[in-house]
Design a protein around this motif. Structure first.
Motif, PDB file in Angstrom:
ATOM      1  N   VAL A  15     -25.800   6.097  -4.989  1.00 28.16           N
ATOM      2  CA  VAL A  15     -26.653   5.492  -3.958  1.00 28.16           C
ATOM      3  C   VAL A  15     -25.835   5.068  -2.746  1.00 28.16           C
ATOM      4  CG1 VAL A  15     -28.171   3.546  -3.441  1.00 28.16           C
ATOM      5  CG2 VAL A  15     -28.421   4.778  -5.601  1.00 28.16           C
ATOM      6  N   CYS A  16     -24.678   4.458  -2.983  1.00 32.08           N
ATOM      7  CA  CYS A  16     -23.867   3.972  -1.864  1.00 32.08           C
ATOM      8  C   CYS A  16     -23.266   5.127  -1.058  1.00 32.08           C
ATOM      9  CB  CYS A  16     -22.764   3.048  -2.368  1.00 32.08           C
ATOM     10  SG  CYS A  16     -23.396   1.463  -2.982  1.00 32.08           S
ATOM     11  N   ILE A  17     -22.936   6.207  -1.725  1.00 25.14           N
ATOM     12  CA  ILE A  17     -22.433   7.375  -1.013  1.00 25.14           C
ATOM     13  C   ILE A  17     -23.498   7.929  -0.075  1.00 25.14           C
ATOM     14  CG2 ILE A  17     -21.812   9.809  -1.360  1.00 25.14           C
ATOM     15  CD1 ILE A  17     -20.191   8.894  -3.801  1.00 25.14           C
ATOM     16  N   VAL A  18     -24.753   7.923  -0.522  1.00 23.41           N
ATOM     17  CA  VAL A  18     -25.849   8.417   0.317  1.00 23.41           C
ATOM     18  C   VAL A  18     -26.151   7.451   1.455  1.00 23.41           C
ATOM     19  CG1 VAL A  18     -28.312   8.990   0.340  1.00 23.41           C
ATOM     20  CG2 VAL A  18     -26.867   9.771  -1.552  1.00 23.41           C
ATOM     21  N   LEU A  19     -26.089   6.143   1.177  1.00 26.79           N
ATOM     22  CA  LEU A  19     -26.462   5.144   2.179  1.00 26.79           C
ATOM     23  C   LEU A  19     -25.380   4.899   3.227  1.00 26.79           C
ATOM     24  CD1 LEU A  19     -28.234   2.376   0.036  1.00 26.79           C
ATOM     25  CD2 LEU A  19     -29.278   4.117   1.496  1.00 26.79           C
ATOM     26  N   LEU A  20     -24.135   5.213   2.905  1.00 25.66           N
ATOM     27  CA  LEU A  20     -23.033   4.878   3.812  1.00 25.66           C
ATOM     28  C   LEU A  20     -23.223   5.426   5.224  1.00 25.66           C
ATOM     29  CD1 LEU A  20     -20.258   3.662   4.389  1.00 25.66           C
ATOM     30  CD2 LEU A  20     -19.242   5.780   3.514  1.00 25.66           C
ATOM     31  N   LEU A  68      -5.448  19.075   5.206  1.00 25.25           N
ATOM     32  CA  LEU A  68      -5.084  19.053   3.789  1.00 25.25           C
ATOM     33  C   LEU A  68      -5.614  17.790   3.115  1.00 25.25           C
ATOM     34  CD1 LEU A  68      -1.388  20.355   3.931  1.00 25.25           C
ATOM     35  CD2 LEU A  68      -3.391  21.594   3.111  1.00 25.25           C
ATOM     36  N   ALA A  69      -5.599  16.682   3.852  1.00 24.03           N
ATOM     37  CA  ALA A  69      -6.126  15.423   3.305  1.00 24.03           C
ATOM     38  C   ALA A  69      -7.628  15.518   3.072  1.00 24.03           C
ATOM     39  CB  ALA A  69      -5.806  14.269   4.252  1.00 24.03           C
ATOM     40  N   ASP A  70      -8.347  16.181   3.982  1.00 25.79           N
ATOM     41  CA  ASP A  70      -9.791  16.367   3.804  1.00 25.79           C
ATOM     42  C   ASP A  70     -10.082  17.177   2.535  1.00 25.79           C
ATOM     43  OD1 ASP A  70     -10.622  14.922   5.968  1.00 25.79           O
ATOM     44  OD2 ASP A  70     -10.747  16.640   7.320  1.00 25.79           O
ATOM     45  N   ILE A  71      -9.288  18.221   2.310  1.00 30.59           N
ATOM     46  CA  ILE A  71      -9.445  19.005   1.086  1.00 30.59           C
ATOM     47  C   ILE A  71      -9.219  18.108  -0.123  1.00 30.59           C
ATOM     48  CG2 ILE A  71      -8.509  20.914  -0.285  1.00 30.59           C
ATOM     49  CD1 ILE A  71      -7.782  22.299   2.339  1.00 30.59           C
ATOM     50  N   GLY A  72      -8.181  17.281  -0.053  1.00 29.14           N
ATOM     51  CA  GLY A  72      -7.890  16.369  -1.156  1.00 29.14           C
ATOM     52  C   GLY A  72      -9.009  15.388  -1.394  1.00 29.14           C
ATOM     53  N   PHE A  73      -9.614  14.866  -0.319  1.00 20.57           N
ATOM     54  CA  PHE A  73     -10.703  13.902  -0.458  1.00 20.57           C
ATOM     55  C   PHE A  73     -11.889  14.542  -1.167  1.00 20.57           C
ATOM     56  CE2 PHE A  73     -13.748  10.871   1.962  1.00 20.57           C
ATOM     57  CZ  PHE A  73     -13.775  10.025   0.863  1.00 20.57           C
ATOM     58  N   GLY A  74     -12.219  15.783  -0.755  1.00 19.06           N
ATOM     59  CA  GLY A  74     -13.320  16.484  -1.406  1.00 19.06           C
ATOM     60  C   GLY A  74     -13.068  16.708  -2.882  1.00 19.06           C
ATOM     61  N   LEU A 105     -19.682  13.006   0.038  1.00 16.38           N
ATOM     62  CA  LEU A 105     -20.989  13.319  -0.547  1.00 16.38           C
ATOM     63  C   LEU A 105     -20.991  14.717  -1.135  1.00 16.38           C
ATOM     64  CD1 LEU A 105     -23.912  12.502  -1.057  1.00 16.38           C
ATOM     65  CD2 LEU A 105     -24.495  13.398   1.207  1.00 16.38           C
ATOM     66  N   ALA A 106     -20.369  15.669  -0.433  1.00 18.12           N
ATOM     67  CA  ALA A 106     -20.300  17.044  -0.934  1.00 18.12           C
ATOM     68  C   ALA A 106     -19.544  17.109  -2.244  1.00 18.12           C
ATOM     69  CB  ALA A 106     -19.642  17.942   0.119  1.00 18.12           C
ATOM     70  N   GLY A 107     -18.368  16.483  -2.288  1.00 13.13           N
ATOM     71  CA  GLY A 107     -17.563  16.530  -3.504  1.00 13.13           C
ATOM     72  C   GLY A 107     -18.233  15.831  -4.670  1.00 13.13           C
ATOM     73  N   PHE A 108     -18.813  14.657  -4.415  1.00 10.32           N
ATOM     74  CA  PHE A 108     -19.393  13.868  -5.499  1.00 10.32           C
ATOM     75  C   PHE A 108     -20.630  14.538  -6.086  1.00 10.32           C
ATOM     76  CE2 PHE A 108     -21.890  10.301  -7.232  1.00 10.32           C
ATOM     77  CZ  PHE A 108     -20.956   9.790  -8.118  1.00 10.32           C
ATOM     78  N   THR A 109     -21.529  15.033  -5.229  1.00 12.21           N
ATOM     79  CA  THR A 109     -22.740  15.675  -5.742  1.00 12.21           C
ATOM     80  C   THR A 109     -22.419  16.960  -6.502  1.00 12.21           C
ATOM     81  OG1 THR A 109     -23.061  16.729  -3.575  1.00 12.21           O
ATOM     82  CG2 THR A 109     -24.289  14.707  -4.016  1.00 12.21           C
ATOM     83  N   MET A 110     -21.409  17.689  -6.043  1.00 12.38           N
ATOM     84  CA  MET A 110     -21.008  18.884  -6.774  1.00 12.38           C
ATOM     85  C   MET A 110     -20.424  18.502  -8.131  1.00 12.38           C
ATOM     86  SD  MET A 110     -18.375  21.901  -5.688  1.00 12.38           S
ATOM     87  CE  MET A 110     -17.732  23.040  -6.943  1.00 12.38           C
ATOM     88  N   GLY A 111     -19.651  17.406  -8.157  1.00 15.93           N
ATOM     89  CA  GLY A 111     -19.111  16.933  -9.431  1.00 15.93           C
ATOM     90  C   GLY A 111     -20.206  16.545 -10.404  1.00 15.93           C
ATOM     91  N   LEU A 112     -21.261  15.902  -9.902  1.00 18.95           N
ATOM     92  CA  LEU A 112     -22.399  15.554 -10.756  1.00 18.95           C
ATOM     93  C   LEU A 112     -23.070  16.803 -11.310  1.00 18.95           C
ATOM     94  CD1 LEU A 112     -24.130  12.663  -8.755  1.00 18.95           C
ATOM     95  CD2 LEU A 112     -22.651  12.451 -10.755  1.00 18.95           C
ATOM     96  N   ALA A 113     -23.215  17.833 -10.450  1.00 14.11           N
ATOM     97  CA  ALA A 113     -23.840  19.084 -10.894  1.00 14.11           C
ATOM     98  C   ALA A 113     -23.022  19.729 -12.005  1.00 14.11           C
ATOM     99  CB  ALA A 113     -23.981  20.045  -9.708  1.00 14.11           C
TER     100      ALA A 113
END
Length: 381
Positions: A157-162, A58-64, A240-248
């Motif tokens: 950038v930092c999300i990709v580099l992490l 459930l926490a993973d879902i929340g993080f996304g 990364l999945a959540g953030f890039t989808m949010g940008l889209a």
């Protein structure tokens, strides 16, 4: 996990919004939720087990979902973002360049060998902290406009580099996984843009609203979980999945109804579960057992604030510069990923989060000066 524990999490998570009600000091909601997790988890009463599979899932879902909202906070369609892109990009690059020697120096000083990881953390910013902290403030002042692309660049950038920085031995694998997620998010954007331009989205929206089907929410969650599955398979963070989808979604412009639905789902349930789980998983007893990690966390937080304040020398108002130091998603992902991979020393994951809390405290402290930089709120006519 039981329903009683779930009810307890939801009940005590109300502390977060209550702390944020003060008009004098805007304490981010996540601080209260993290405090609840600390009190009930590994550090405190141990009533919540962060290793419980259901709780962790459930926490993973929340993080996304939290990172999806963070991505939508980046105003991709705002012309002002493009207007201030160059100066914002240059400031982000300046901070990144300064962070590398500082990160390497801290790793040498504390003997951790994680200089590149620290450099990424020091460079990162968090739109999910800065934007809510500025809620209600006008965002048309030139200094605020120039800050938005700086946040977007540092975040992305930092999300990709992490993943590359935290596990250099498997950097190639992480790079391939990250590129796969980014490519999938770009495909999502292309399809969504086509659906919007052709009018199909409006037709689906009208049908969904008339019949109460919540089709857009169902589709959005399906896409998010699909990207999360791809990220997991590629050994990169769900962040990364959540953030890039949010940008889209931000680039296309999500319908207000969908935005409200996702916001309610995240802030009302899954977000609090994630932050309570995060607090419960932190073992501050490790900090006490390893005092040097306390100093590491405080130093990381202080260094981040100091490095982000450097652009004040280039004309950026100092409250705006300090505000860009806010960190959350990247340190959280670093602590989670590093713990799962077993690459962090005892207490180091808690130190990373302690550093993030220092930056959040700094942002909370400059909300008043930020309001003066932003200027008076526009008068309704």
């Amino acid at each position: 996990m039981t329903f009683a524990q779930l009810a307890l999490i939801c009940l005590v998570a109300i502390l977060g919004p209550l702390l944020s009600l003060s008009r004098g000091i805007r304490v981010p909601v996540v601080i209260g939720e993290l405090a609840v997790g600390l009190a009930l988890g590994t550090t405190g009463l141990r009533m919540l087990d962060p290793h419980d599979p259901t709780f962790a899932f459930l926490a993973d879902i929340g993080f996304g979902l939290v990172m999806f909202l963070a991505g939508t906070h980046v105003p991709m369609r705002d012309p002002a973002l493009r207007a201030g892109a160059l100066i914002g990009l240059l400031r982000a690059l300046l901070i990144g360049a300064l962070s590398v020697p500082v990160g390497l120096g801290l790793a040498h000083l504390f003997g951790t060998g994680h200089g590149l990881l620290y450099a990424v953390l020091l460079t990162s910013s968090s739109a999910s902290i800065v934007m809510p902290a500025m809620a209600g403030l006008p965002q048309i002042a030139p200094a605020i406009v120039a800050m938005l692309p700086q946040l977007a660049v540092a975040d992305a950038v930092c999300i990709v580099l992490l993943p590359l920085a935290i596990d250099p031995a498997n950097a190639a694998r992480a790079a391939i996984g990250g590129l796969a997620v980014i490519a999938a998010a770009l495909l999502v954007y292309v399809v969504m843009r086509w659906v919007e331009v052709t009018g199909r989205r409006r037709a689906v929206h009208q049908l969904s609203e008339e019949r109460g089907l919540a089709l857009e929410l169902r589709v959005s969650l399906t896409i998010l979980f699909g990207l999360a599955a791809l990220a997991t398979a590629g050994h990169v963070s769900i962040m990364l999945a959540g953030f890039t989808m949010g940008l889209a979604y931000s680039a296309v412009g999500p319908p207000r109804r969908l935005s409200n639905q996702v916001f309610g789902l995240t802030e009302g349930f899954f977000g609090p579960i994630f932050f309570v789980w995060l607090g419960a998983s932190l073992n501050l007893r490790d900090l006490a057992a390893h005092p040097s990690t306390i100093l590491l966390g405080l130093t990381l937080g202080g260094a981040a604030v100091g490095l982000h304040a450097v652009p004040a020398l280039t004309g950026q108002p100092w409250p705006v510069a300090v505000a860009t130091s806010a960190q959350l998603g990247v340190p959280v992902a670093a602590a989670t990923l590093g713990t799962n991979l077993g690459v962090l020393a005892p207490g180091e994951s808690a130190a990373l989060l302690l550093g993030a809390l220092v930056t959040i405290a700094a942002v909370t402290a400059v909300v008043g000066p930020l309001a003066r930089v932003a200027g008076p709120a526009p008068v309704a006519t």
